[in-house]
Write a protein that holds these residues in place. Structure first.
Motif, PDB file in Angstrom:
ATOM      1  N   ALA A  14       0.833  -1.202   0.000  1.00 42.92           N
ATOM      2  CA  ALA A  14       0.000   0.000   0.000  1.00 42.92           C
ATOM      3  C   ALA A  14       0.870   1.256   0.000  1.00 42.92           C
ATOM      4  O   ALA A  14       0.551   2.243  -0.659  1.00 42.92           O
ATOM      5  CB  ALA A  14      -0.936  -0.003   1.204  1.00 42.92           C
ATOM      6  N   LYS A  15       1.974   1.206   0.711  1.00 42.72           N
ATOM      7  CA  LYS A  15       2.886   2.350   0.774  1.00 42.72           C
ATOM      8  C   LYS A  15       3.388   2.712  -0.624  1.00 42.72           C
ATOM      9  O   LYS A  15       3.484   3.889  -0.977  1.00 42.72           O
ATOM     10  CB  LYS A  15       4.063   2.014   1.694  1.00 42.72           C
ATOM     11  CG  LYS A  15       4.997   3.158   1.951  1.00 42.72           C
ATOM     12  CD  LYS A  15       6.045   2.760   2.981  1.00 42.72           C
ATOM     13  CE  LYS A  15       6.969   3.922   3.272  1.00 42.72           C
ATOM     14  NZ  LYS A  15       7.955   3.581   4.296  1.00 42.72           N
ATOM     15  N   THR A  16       3.661   1.692  -1.445  1.00 37.97           N
ATOM     16  CA  THR A  16       4.118   1.917  -2.820  1.00 37.97           C
ATOM     17  C   THR A  16       3.041   2.605  -3.637  1.00 37.97           C
ATOM     18  O   THR A  16       3.308   3.560  -4.372  1.00 37.97           O
ATOM     19  CB  THR A  16       4.505   0.575  -3.473  1.00 37.97           C
ATOM     20  OG1 THR A  16       5.561  -0.019  -2.727  1.00 37.97           O
ATOM     21  CG2 THR A  16       4.939   0.758  -4.907  1.00 37.97           C
ATOM     22  N   ILE A  17       1.804   2.148  -3.494  1.00 39.20           N
ATOM     23  CA  ILE A  17       0.691   2.744  -4.247  1.00 39.20           C
ATOM     24  C   ILE A  17       0.477   4.186  -3.794  1.00 39.20           C
ATOM     25  O   ILE A  17       0.250   5.077  -4.622  1.00 39.20           O
ATOM     26  CB  ILE A  17      -0.583   1.895  -4.091  1.00 39.20           C
ATOM     27  CG1 ILE A  17      -0.345   0.494  -4.675  1.00 39.20           C
ATOM     28  CG2 ILE A  17      -1.768   2.567  -4.785  1.00 39.20           C
ATOM     29  CD1 ILE A  17      -1.444  -0.498  -4.398  1.00 39.20           C
ATOM     30  N   TYR A  18       0.577   4.448  -2.496  1.00 40.28           N
ATOM     31  CA  TYR A  18       0.458   5.815  -1.996  1.00 40.28           C
ATOM     32  C   TYR A  18       1.566   6.713  -2.563  1.00 40.28           C
ATOM     33  O   TYR A  18       1.333   7.879  -2.883  1.00 40.28           O
ATOM     34  CB  TYR A  18       0.469   5.860  -0.470  1.00 40.28           C
ATOM     35  CG  TYR A  18      -0.855   5.508   0.155  1.00 40.28           C
ATOM     36  CD1 TYR A  18      -1.987   6.278  -0.096  1.00 40.28           C
ATOM     37  CD2 TYR A  18      -0.982   4.406   0.994  1.00 40.28           C
ATOM     38  CE1 TYR A  18      -3.211   5.968   0.477  1.00 40.28           C
ATOM     39  CE2 TYR A  18      -2.201   4.081   1.571  1.00 40.28           C
ATOM     40  CZ  TYR A  18      -3.308   4.857   1.305  1.00 40.28           C
ATOM     41  OH  TYR A  18      -4.524   4.551   1.862  1.00 40.28           O
ATOM     42  N   HIS A  19       2.774   6.152  -2.708  1.00 45.72           N
ATOM     43  CA  HIS A  19       3.867   6.922  -3.305  1.00 45.72           C
ATOM     44  C   HIS A  19       3.520   7.297  -4.745  1.00 45.72           C
ATOM     45  O   HIS A  19       3.766   8.426  -5.175  1.00 45.72           O
ATOM     46  CB  HIS A  19       5.176   6.136  -3.277  1.00 45.72           C
ATOM     47  CG  HIS A  19       5.827   6.073  -1.940  1.00 45.72           C
ATOM     48  ND1 HIS A  19       6.540   7.118  -1.399  1.00 45.72           N
ATOM     49  CD2 HIS A  19       5.885   5.080  -1.023  1.00 45.72           C
ATOM     50  CE1 HIS A  19       7.003   6.792  -0.213  1.00 45.72           C
ATOM     51  NE2 HIS A  19       6.615   5.544   0.044  1.00 45.72           N
ATOM     52  N   TRP A  20       2.960   6.348  -5.489  1.00 43.35           N
ATOM     53  CA  TRP A  20       2.566   6.632  -6.876  1.00 43.35           C
ATOM     54  C   TRP A  20       1.497   7.720  -6.914  1.00 43.35           C
ATOM     55  O   TRP A  20       1.518   8.593  -7.772  1.00 43.35           O
ATOM     56  CB  TRP A  20       2.049   5.381  -7.568  1.00 43.35           C
ATOM     57  CG  TRP A  20       3.061   4.291  -7.734  1.00 43.35           C
ATOM     58  CD1 TRP A  20       4.411   4.373  -7.564  1.00 43.35           C
ATOM     59  CD2 TRP A  20       2.799   2.946  -8.090  1.00 43.35           C
ATOM     60  NE1 TRP A  20       5.002   3.164  -7.787  1.00 43.35           N
ATOM     61  CE2 TRP A  20       4.039   2.267  -8.118  1.00 43.35           C
ATOM     62  CE3 TRP A  20       1.647   2.233  -8.390  1.00 43.35           C
ATOM     63  CZ2 TRP A  20       4.146   0.922  -8.447  1.00 43.35           C
ATOM     64  CZ3 TRP A  20       1.761   0.895  -8.718  1.00 43.35           C
ATOM     65  CH2 TRP A  20       2.991   0.234  -8.739  1.00 43.35           C
ATOM     66  N   LEU A  21       0.546   7.628  -5.986  1.00 46.88           N
ATOM     67  CA  LEU A  21      -0.526   8.627  -5.950  1.00 46.88           C
ATOM     68  C   LEU A  21      -0.017  10.012  -5.557  1.00 46.88           C
ATOM     69  O   LEU A  21      -0.647  11.024  -5.859  1.00 46.88           O
ATOM     70  CB  LEU A  21      -1.643   8.183  -4.995  1.00 46.88           C
ATOM     71  CG  LEU A  21      -2.476   6.995  -5.476  1.00 46.88           C
ATOM     72  CD1 LEU A  21      -3.386   6.489  -4.369  1.00 46.88           C
ATOM     73  CD2 LEU A  21      -3.280   7.368  -6.713  1.00 46.88           C
ATOM     74  N   SER A  22       1.126  10.063  -4.875  1.00 41.46           N
ATOM     75  CA  SER A  22       1.706  11.363  -4.496  1.00 41.46           C
ATOM     76  C   SER A  22       2.647  11.901  -5.570  1.00 41.46           C
ATOM     77  O   SER A  22       3.196  12.980  -5.408  1.00 41.46           O
ATOM     78  CB  SER A  22       2.436  11.251  -3.159  1.00 41.46           C
ATOM     79  OG  SER A  22       3.602  10.467  -3.304  1.00 41.46           O
ATOM     80  N   GLY A  23       2.834  11.144  -6.648  1.00 43.04           N
ATOM     81  CA  GLY A  23       3.624  11.652  -7.765  1.00 43.04           C
ATOM     82  C   GLY A  23       4.945  10.964  -8.012  1.00 43.04           C
ATOM     83  O   GLY A  23       5.629  11.269  -8.986  1.00 43.04           O
TER      84      GLY A  23
END
Length: 101
Positions: free
Chosen positions: A29-38
């Motif tokens: 999930a942390k990886t996906i959140y990183h993608w969502l933050s740019g």
């Protein structure tokens, strides 16, 4: 369209949370959140797993639509080779009909 905008739109359209897609795909999930933050992806394997889970192509994940979605991705020769991977001999002959057991 960027990965961030496209991924956010896909998750919103499908009403999927980051936690849900992380569990289903195995991508943290942390990886996906990183993608969502740019942030840009570091592991292509994560992208592929996410795309497989969402049943979309990497191009679609990045917001790019195919110009001709019906066109085969693989060349015709490769598709024919895969189709003919199992070669079987088929013999057609008339069926003899008999009465009773």
């Amino acid at each position: 369209m960027s990965l961030t905008k496209s991924l956010r739109r896909i998750l919103d359209d499908r009403k999927i949370t980051v936690a849900q897609i992380a569990r289903q795909s195995g991508v943290p999930a942390k990886t996906i959140y990183h993608w969502l933050s740019g942030q840009q992806p570091r592991k292509m394997e994560h992208l592929f797993r996410l795309c497989d889970t969402l049943n979309i192509s990497v191009e679609e994940l990045y917001g790019r639509q195919r110009k001709n979605p019906t066109k085969n991705i693989l060349p015709k020769e490769v598709l024919l080779q895969e189709l003919n991977a199992g070669v079987y001999e088929v013999i057609l002959r008339p069926l003899k009909m008999t009465e009773g057991p």
